[in-house]
Every structure is written in C-alpha cells, then in structure tokens.
Design an enzyme around this catalytic site. Structure first.
Site, short mmCIF file in Angstrom:
data_model
loop_
_atom_site.label_atom_id
_atom_site.label_comp_id
_atom_site.label_asym_id
_atom_site.label_seq_id
_atom_site.Cartn_x
_atom_site.Cartn_y
_atom_site.Cartn_z
N TYR A 47 133.43 67.99 60.88
CA TYR A 47 132.04 67.75 60.54
C TYR A 47 131.65 68.33 59.19
O TYR A 47 130.51 68.17 58.76
CB TYR A 47 131.08 68.24 61.63
CG TYR A 47 131.36 69.58 62.24
CD1 TYR A 47 130.93 70.74 61.67
CD2 TYR A 47 132.06 69.65 63.45
CE1 TYR A 47 131.17 71.97 62.25
CE2 TYR A 47 132.31 70.88 64.05
CZ TYR A 47 131.86 72.04 63.44
OH TYR A 47 132.12 73.24 64.04
N HIS A 89 129.38 66.28 68.38
CA HIS A 89 129.41 67.74 68.20
C HIS A 89 128.84 68.45 69.42
O HIS A 89 129.44 69.41 69.94
CB HIS A 89 128.64 68.17 66.96
CG HIS A 89 128.63 69.66 66.79
ND1 HIS A 89 127.67 70.46 67.37
CD2 HIS A 89 129.48 70.50 66.15
CE1 HIS A 89 127.93 71.73 67.09
NE2 HIS A 89 129.02 71.77 66.35
N ARG A 108 122.88 68.75 71.68
CA ARG A 108 121.76 69.17 70.84
C ARG A 108 121.84 68.55 69.44
O ARG A 108 120.82 68.39 68.78
CB ARG A 108 121.72 70.70 70.72
CG ARG A 108 122.77 71.29 69.82
CD ARG A 108 122.60 72.79 69.59
NE ARG A 108 123.50 73.30 68.57
CZ ARG A 108 124.73 73.71 68.79
NH1 ARG A 108 125.23 73.68 70.03
NH2 ARG A 108 125.49 74.15 67.80
N HIS A 111 131.45 69.40 72.53
CA HIS A 111 131.11 70.75 72.97
C HIS A 111 130.00 70.61 74.01
O HIS A 111 128.97 69.98 73.73
CB HIS A 111 130.54 71.59 71.81
CG HIS A 111 131.53 71.92 70.74
ND1 HIS A 111 131.36 71.54 69.43
CD2 HIS A 111 132.70 72.61 70.78
CE1 HIS A 111 132.38 71.98 68.70
NE2 HIS A 111 133.20 72.63 69.49
N GLU A 130 128.35 75.25 76.84
CA GLU A 130 129.07 76.42 76.37
C GLU A 130 128.31 77.71 76.65
O GLU A 130 128.89 78.72 77.04
CB GLU A 130 129.35 76.30 74.87
CG GLU A 130 130.12 77.46 74.28
CD GLU A 130 130.43 77.28 72.81
OE1 GLU A 130 131.02 78.22 72.22
OE2 GLU A 130 130.10 76.22 72.24
N HIS A 165 134.81 73.53 76.45
CA HIS A 165 134.19 74.72 77.04
C HIS A 165 133.78 74.44 78.49
O HIS A 165 134.39 74.98 79.41
CB HIS A 165 132.99 75.24 76.24
CG HIS A 165 133.30 75.58 74.83
ND1 HIS A 165 134.22 76.56 74.49
CD2 HIS A 165 132.84 75.09 73.65
CE1 HIS A 165 134.30 76.64 73.18
NE2 HIS A 165 133.48 75.75 72.65
N ASP A 196 139.25 76.34 69.33
CA ASP A 196 137.90 76.14 68.81
C ASP A 196 137.67 76.86 67.49
O ASP A 196 138.04 76.34 66.45
CB ASP A 196 136.86 76.54 69.85
CG ASP A 196 135.45 76.09 69.47
OD1 ASP A 196 135.34 75.18 68.63
OD2 ASP A 196 134.47 76.63 69.99
#
Length: 369
Positions: free
Chosen positions: A24, A108, A111, A138, A141, A175, A226
């Site tokens: 990213y 990603h 959110r 993700h 997490e 995660h 990660d």
C-alpha cells in the site's frame, strides 16, 4: 527496493521462501502518482529478485482513514487506491511474467475501505481478466477495531464479512485475534483461512487468539510476520504456542494425540506449511510432484540438535530458542543461502544501511499506516 531487499534477505535466513507483500506504499509523499503507477511495485519485485525469494505481491484497497472518516489523512495519501486501481495493479503484476512473482489482492482493513468498494473489488477480480491469487484482509486485530466496527455497522468485523457473503477459500483473515465461537464456525463453513502473526500481535498488544477454537473448527491456519518485528517462522510458532500456555495455563494446547499428532509444535508446523501455500496462492507446495523445489537445511552444529533423534528433530528445531539460522536455503531449485552465506548479502546490506540513514535523517518522511 533497498529496504525490501534487506527484509527479504532476513526472511530467507529465518526460513521463509515465499512472502505475501501487502503493497500500500504506492505513490509519492503527498499522494501524487509516479509516472509509472506501479513503480514501487516493481521496486518490491526487483528486491525479491535481488534476494531470491518468492513474492506474492498484493496491491491494497486503501481509501479512508476510519469508519467515520471518508477521506485519507494527509500522511496516508500515498496509500490511496480504489477498487479499480487495485485490481488493475494486480492484473498488471499477474501478467508481468517475472520468475517467482505472482499477484493477489488486499483489503487493508474494514476501517480503510468502504463496503461498496470491497464488494466492487471482489466483483472486478472475478470477472473478465480474473485475478487468480488470494485476497487478504487485516481483521479483528484489536478490541478498539471491533468496537469501532460495531458502532459503525452494528456488526463485529468478522461477522460483517460473513454477513456480506464475501468469504470463500480465496480469503485470508490476517490476525482474527478477537473472534467469537459463532464467527469461528462461520469462517470454517466459508472455507476461508486465517493468518496468525504472533510476534506482531504481541508487539502491538493486540491480545491472544482462540487457538483451540480455530483448531477444533478445522480452519486453515497460516503463519505471517506482518510488521516483521520478527523474521523467523520458528519464533512465530513458539510465540503462538507459549502465548496459549500462558493464557490458558495449559501445556501442549495444539497437540492432538487422538488424531495422531502428539507434538503441539509439529501439528502447528504442518498446518502452517499447508495453509501458508494457500495463503500465498501456491497450488502445490511441499514434497509433492509438481511443487516448487524449496528446501531448508538445518545446521547440524546447532546445540539444540546435538544427539537429538530424528523423530524429535522438528520439536527441537522449533522449540529451542535461540536457534542457529538455517544453514542452506533453496528457492525454486536454486540455493540462495549456502553455509549461511548469501551471494548478494554485502551489497544488499550496504544499500539498506544507506537507505535507513537517509530516511532517519528526515524523520518527517517516515509515516505509519
């Protein structure tokens, strides 16, 4: 390229032969595009070639700063990528024809991407010139993320993905630390996998996953690094197993004697090997016909292995800390490490040192995601 090549060299030394790169960092600081929009993607591919590691390069859908923040912050603008851009980048990488390079996709996080964009990404990836690789995200997490998702959508993150009907065997939930029993069962039914990153989850204070729950449900479990705070999969497995011991006050949590898997670490290793192949988009992996010739050769001088019977070797390799790095590493039939030496280590490390000195000379240029 210099930073990534050093990372990939260290991952090879830690026993990884394939890396899934969440890409990213795509534009110039401030968000203006490079003349070639994939300039930084090719830098990562070049770095992987320099080191000799396999690379699943996955452009990331990244378009907002949070559930209630529709735009990116100024420091995040170099990450900007909508659904069409992300799929186009993945298709270009997929068709590049570079050795040991394949493509996938990343959301990603919930959110960082609007629901409509996630749906559009999946639809675009499955029509026309299809993106063949995996889809990673993700998710769940940290508890704050779970609470924010509940407040914004009325559902927990994994629950939202399940309710949207998006998950299938292509999806990898990175995660998935905070998952309810119902969510675990839903993921199992969907066929999606989970990528656990114990050292990063510890480093960030994320918490501990429900490992017994994931194992009981039969969900594929891969191991990732990660943030690369640790670059050795053996240490990741130790963190995973020891964290469960501390949390549950129980030993050998992953062992399953009734299934013929009496070794906790041995079971986790086999899961990580098999599920990691799926997470990286590799159709064949391990000692099977048609798989890529990747090999790790342990150092017989490692004190953890002295006098150890063959049937206990894997437990000793993983369970003893610290252990010596792998003596030799082969990727796709080519020895990239021989007797602990990498042919390009000296220039890679010199370039990395110069790049880091330049970055830290201007701390304002170092941003978080």
């Amino acid at each position: 390229r210099a930073v990534a090549a050093q990372l990939y060299l260290e991952l090879l030394r830690g026993g990884y032969t394939q890396v899934c790169e969440f890409h990213y960092l795509q534009h110039r600081p401030g968000g203006t595009r490079h003349d070639d929009p994939l300039e930084l993607a090719w830098a990562l591919a070049d770095a992987a070639s320099d080191a000799g590691i396999g690379l699943t390069l996955m452009p990331a859908l990244y378009e907002r700063a949070g559930f209630n923040e529709p735009a990116l912050k100024p420091t995040q603008r170099r990450f900007a990528s909508n659904a069409d851009d992300t799929v186009a980048a993945a298709l270009a990488i997929q068709s590049a024809g570079r050795p040991l390079l394949s493509a996938g996709l990343v959301v990603h996080s919930l959110r960082a991407a609007a629901p409509g964009s996630i749906t559009a990404l999946v639809a675009a990836a499955e029509t026309g010139k299809r993106v063949h690789g995996p889809i990673h995200i993700h998710v769940a997490e940290q508890t704050a993320e779970v609470q924010d998702c509940l407040a914004a959508t009325g559902r927990r993150p994994i629950e939202w993905l399940l309710n949207a009907g998006l998950l299938d065997a292509r999806w990898q939930l990175v995660h998935a630390t905070h998952a309810t029993p119902a969510e675990i069962e839903g993921v199992a039914r969907s066929g999606a996998g989970v990528v656990l990153c114990p050292s990063t989850e510890a480093n960030l204070g994320d918490g501990l996953c429900d490992l017994p729950g994931w194992l009981k449900a039969g969900v594929p479990l891969a191991i990732g690094s990660d943030s690369h705070v640790t670059r050795d999969w053996r240490e990741e497995l130790r963190w995973l197993e020891y964290g469960q011991r501390l949390h549950l006050q129980q030993r050998n949590v992953a062992a399953a004697p009734a299934l013929g898997q009496a070794s906790s670490l041995g079971r986790l290793w086999m899961l990580a090997l098999r599920s990691g192949a799926v997470a990286a988009g590799c159709s064949r992996w391990g000692l099977v016909a048609g798989a890529r010739a990747d090999l790790l050769v342990a150092d017989p001088g490692d004190s953890a292995l002295l006098g150890m019977p063959a049937e206990r070797m894997l437990d000793a390799l993983i369970g003893s800390s610290p252990g010596r790095p792998w003596r030799d590493v082969m990727v796709a039939g080519r020895w990239v490490l021989r007797d602990h030496r990498h042919a390009s280590a000296t220039p890679i490390e010199a370039d990395f040192r110069a790049a880091m000195q330049a970055l830290w000379a201007d701390p304002a240029g170092v941003h978080s995601n």
